[in-house]
Every structure is written in C-alpha cells, then in structure tokens.
Design an enzyme around this catalytic site. Structure first.
Site, PDB file in Angstrom:
ATOM      1  NE  ARG A  53      86.637 -31.646 -17.914  1.00  0.00           N
ATOM      2  CZ  ARG A  53      87.971 -31.837 -17.836  1.00  0.00           C
ATOM      3  NH1 ARG A  53      88.794 -30.811 -17.875  1.00  0.00           N
ATOM      4  NH2 ARG A  53      88.461 -33.053 -17.722  1.00  0.00           N
ATOM      5  CE1 TYR A  79      64.970 -18.140 -12.814  1.00  0.00           C
ATOM      6  CE2 TYR A  79      67.115 -18.852 -12.049  1.00  0.00           C
ATOM      7  CZ  TYR A  79      65.878 -19.144 -12.573  1.00  0.00           C
ATOM      8  OH  TYR A  79      65.567 -20.444 -12.863  1.00  0.00           O
ATOM      9  CE  LYS A  93      65.101 -19.199 -18.270  1.00  0.00           C
ATOM     10  NZ  LYS A  93      65.568 -18.366 -17.175  1.00  0.00           N
ATOM     11  CG  ASP A 121      70.815 -12.397 -15.539  1.00  0.00           C
ATOM     12  OD1 ASP A 121      70.541 -12.456 -16.754  1.00  0.00           O
ATOM     13  OD2 ASP A 121      70.379 -13.220 -14.712  1.00  0.00           O
TER      14      ASP A 121
HETATM   15  C1  LIG Z   1      66.448 -18.620 -16.059  1.00  0.00           C
HETATM   16  C2  LIG Z   1      67.288 -17.518 -15.578  1.00  0.00           C
HETATM   17  C3  LIG Z   1      68.539 -17.753 -15.003  1.00  0.00           C
HETATM   18  C4  LIG Z   1      69.071 -19.151 -14.795  1.00  0.00           C
HETATM   19  O1  LIG Z   1      69.389 -19.783 -15.997  1.00  0.00           O
HETATM   20  P1  LIG Z   1      69.276 -21.368 -16.256  1.00  0.00           P
HETATM   21  O2  LIG Z   1      69.571 -21.489 -17.697  1.00  0.00           O
HETATM   22  O3  LIG Z   1      67.881 -21.770 -15.873  1.00  0.00           O
HETATM   23  O4  LIG Z   1      70.290 -22.001 -15.379  1.00  0.00           O
HETATM   24  C5  LIG Z   1      69.286 -16.665 -14.620  1.00  0.00           C
HETATM   25  N1  LIG Z   1      68.833 -15.398 -14.773  1.00  0.00           N
HETATM   26  C6  LIG Z   1      67.631 -15.132 -15.308  1.00  0.00           C
HETATM   27  C7  LIG Z   1      67.187 -13.729 -15.472  1.00  0.00           C
HETATM   28  C8  LIG Z   1      66.816 -16.173 -15.730  1.00  0.00           C
HETATM   29  O5  LIG Z   1      65.613 -15.907 -16.250  1.00  0.00           O
END
Ligand SMILES: *Cc1c(COP(=O)(O)O)cnc(C)c1O
Length: 377
Positions: A46, A98, A195, A170
C-alpha cells in the site's frame, strides 16, 4: 532526452538481479526487512510497490514533474487530491467536467462539508466573482467534456496564485503527449489513465503529477493512509500501454481531424465540437497551450428523433462510455457519461439529447467515415 525516447524508457531502473528489460510484475503485498528499521526501499505494497513505483516515476517524467502517484482509478486519484483539503474548504470547478467528477463533488465530498461552485471557467471574471474566504482550489478540465471548451491554464494560474488557491487540472483528454499543465502554472495535474495512457480499454487507473514537495507529501500521506493504490498487474498493463502513447496520439488526432472536417460538411449534422476546427472558439488558445487537439469530438445531429436509429447502425464504433483507446467508441453524453448532471445544467451547457460524442480510434479512417456515413444516412 526527447519525449518520444522518454515515452519508451521513462521509469526504468536497471534490474541488477536478472537484467529484465521491462519492469517485472511484483505481485507481492509485503517485503522482508533487514532489521526493524531498515529495508530495501519497500515494506508493504500500500505504501509502495516496485511495479507501481515504475508507473509513478514514468508519469512524473512525461508530465515534466518531480513527483508521480498511481491509483486504482482516475476518481480514486481525484478523491486523494480532495482528501488533502479540510472540512469547510470550497472549490471552484469548471462546469463541463466529467460526470463522475460532478457526482464525486456533489454527492460525496459535499457531505464532508467540502463544497463546490460550478462556473464557466473560460470566463475568468466568473471565477474571480466566486472566490470566497474559504475557497482553496480551482479545478478545471481543458478541453472540457463533452463540448471541448478551452480554458487558458497560464492565465488562470496567475489568478489562482494571486489568491493563494491551488490550480488542479484534469489532463485526461490531451495527455502529457499534447499538453503539460504544470509547465503552464498548474499545481496538480491528474489523469484518468483508464483512457489514453492505458490506451487499450483493459485497465482502470489514475495518476497524479506534482512539482511542489509540500503538496507531494500531502498526497503521499493520503495515498498511503487511504490506500486506493494501483495494483501490480494493472501497473504493468499501464506501463505497457504508455510506451505507445506517442504513436497512438498521432494516429488518433490524424483520424479525428479528418472526421471532424467530414462531419462539419455533412448535411445531417448541425454542429461539430472539436478544438482542431478553425471555427471552434477555443482553436487559437488550443494552439497556444497544447501541441495537439486530441482524438475526441462531439457533434449534434439535426434530427434528434433519429438518435437510437443512428446508434443501432454502427458496425465499427461501439456504443460504450469511456474514451481514448485504440478502438472507436460512440456515446450520448446526456444519457451516459453526463447523466448525473441535472437537466437544467445539461441544457445550460448545451448537452442536448441529439449530441453524440465519439472517441476516434486508430482504425483506418476510410472505414470509420464509411461507418459514420451509413449510420447518419
Ligand atoms: C474517465 C474520466 C475520469 C474518471 O476516471 P476513472 O478512471 O473512470 O475513475 C475523470 N476525468 C475524465 C476527463 C475522464 O474521462
């Protein structure tokens, strides 16, 4: 070293025991110590695991950061960032984030008295007006989701610095291959590595990159204390995926540009949202702060009654949430990724029932256009 070389070699450490060329999967939870107060750098997975540590060095390297952290999902990474704040703190958040980010802030962290105000962050005056004595951070996604509004990161970082706020970005959509928010003045950058970074729709992961050592310590504490860490198998898959990030992003974007232009001239399409189009309001700003426009776009169809019919005709594009993988995906934000947004906010933002978002894969672009043509006709 140049980015394309770093994408292959970042995070590597010479494996002195075997000479392994790739990072092995250290499928282990605990590590034998030499004495009660000495070990070989790891004690419990962890707190740290060698395969995850390679991901963490890697993301720091390619984001141009000092520190990197890896988590079990993008939202686990974001939750970790949010847990470095205190009850009573307030955030200003760009309003086309998101859907899961919206839900996390509005249905979970609000209960811990961490409140958020959502604004159109392309307008700095709107942000300035929302700053309160307890405001501690501004959180943005740029380009936004699903309408690709572009926010000036550098300009915003001046406002956040003046007001002693943290700027959190982000960077999932453009990835470090096209955009590096830290170099533009952001304090924390995070990704859903599920992604483009992973890139193959086979792993859920999140990463954070930071330069400030104080901030890094705070993240490190929550990561260890809460434990939403990325496991060794997933760390390996992510490392494997990230090596081809550069060539994938080039192909995604090449296809996306061509498809955006094609859709823009299509008689059944009302409007195309893609920062790579000269007519997009964020086009010039995108060129200034990023090296590419990405591989995702949205378009609005003229006859929204036909949406189910259109979706049922795709042969290559798969109807699925998520984005950024080698295969092309199609989704309807109003009913899928952004269903958690209240209808009034959806309307205000322009997320209509006739809006289709496509994540362009790296298939042959002629096949993708044919698939779209058959669906639209
Ligand atoms: C998918 C996504 C998230 C969340 O991420 P997870 O890996 O699904 O928890 C956050 N921000 C954006 C822009 C995303 O496309």
């Amino acid at each position: 070293m140049k980015l394309k070389t770093r994408l292959i070699h970042a995070g590597e450490e010479e494996d002195s025991s075997t000479g392994a060329v790739t990072v092995p999967i250290y499928q282990v939870s605990t590590f034998k110590q030499e004495t009660v107060d000495s070990n070989k750098g790891y004690d419990y997975s962890r707190a740290g695991n060698p395969t995850r540590a390679a991901v963490e060095r890697y993301i720091a390297n390619i984001e141009g950061a000092k520190y990197g952290y890896a988590f079990s999902s993008g939202l686990a990474a974001l939750s970790t960032i949010l847990m470095t704040f205190n009850a009573g703190d307030h955030f200003i958040v760009s309003n086309d984030v998101y859907g899961g980010t919206f839900r996390l802030l509005n249905q979970v962290f609000n209960r811990l008295n961490l409140t958020s105000t959502f604004v159109d962050a392309t307008d700095q005056d709107k942000i300035r007006k929302e700053i309160r004595p307890n405001t501690k951070a501004v959180f943005i996604e740029t380009p936004g989701n699903p309408l690709f509004k572009v926010i000036d990161i550098n300009k915003l970082s001046k406002l956040t610095k003046e007001n002693n706020l943290r700027l959190i970005v982000d960077n999932t959509f453009l990835t470090p291959y096209w955009q590096n928010p830290l170099s533009l003045g952001a304090d924390i950058v995070f990704h859903s590595a599920t992604k483009y970074l992973g890139g193959h729709s086979d792993v859920l992961a999140g990463v954070i990159a930071i330069n400030d050592s104080q901030l890094a310590e705070e993240i490190n504490l929550v990561q260890k204390a809460v434990g939403a860490v990325l496991g060794p198998q997933d760390s390996y898959l992510l490392l494997r995926g990230m090596k081809t990030l550069g060539i994938r992003m080039e192909e995604h974007e090449k296809n996306a540009r061509e498809i955006a232009k094609w859709l823009d001239n299509h008689p059944k399409v009302k409007k195309v949202y893609y920062p790579g189009l000269k007519t997009h309001p964020g086009h010039e700003l995108s060129k200034k702060q990023a090296r590419g426009f990405g591989g995702i776009l949205s378009f609005e169809i003229k006859d929204k009654e036909r949406i189910d019919d259109i979706l049922s005709r795709f042969k290559i594009f798969k109807l699925a949430v998520s984005l950024g993988a080698v295969e092309s995906l199609v989704s309807v934000p109003a009913k899928m990724t952004h269903a958690t947004l209240p209808k009034e906010l959806q309307d205000e933002l322009g997320i209509s029932d006739g809006l289709i978002r496509i994540s362009i894969g790296i298939e042959d672009v002629e096949d993708l256009i044919e698939d779209l043509e058959v669906a639209l006709q």
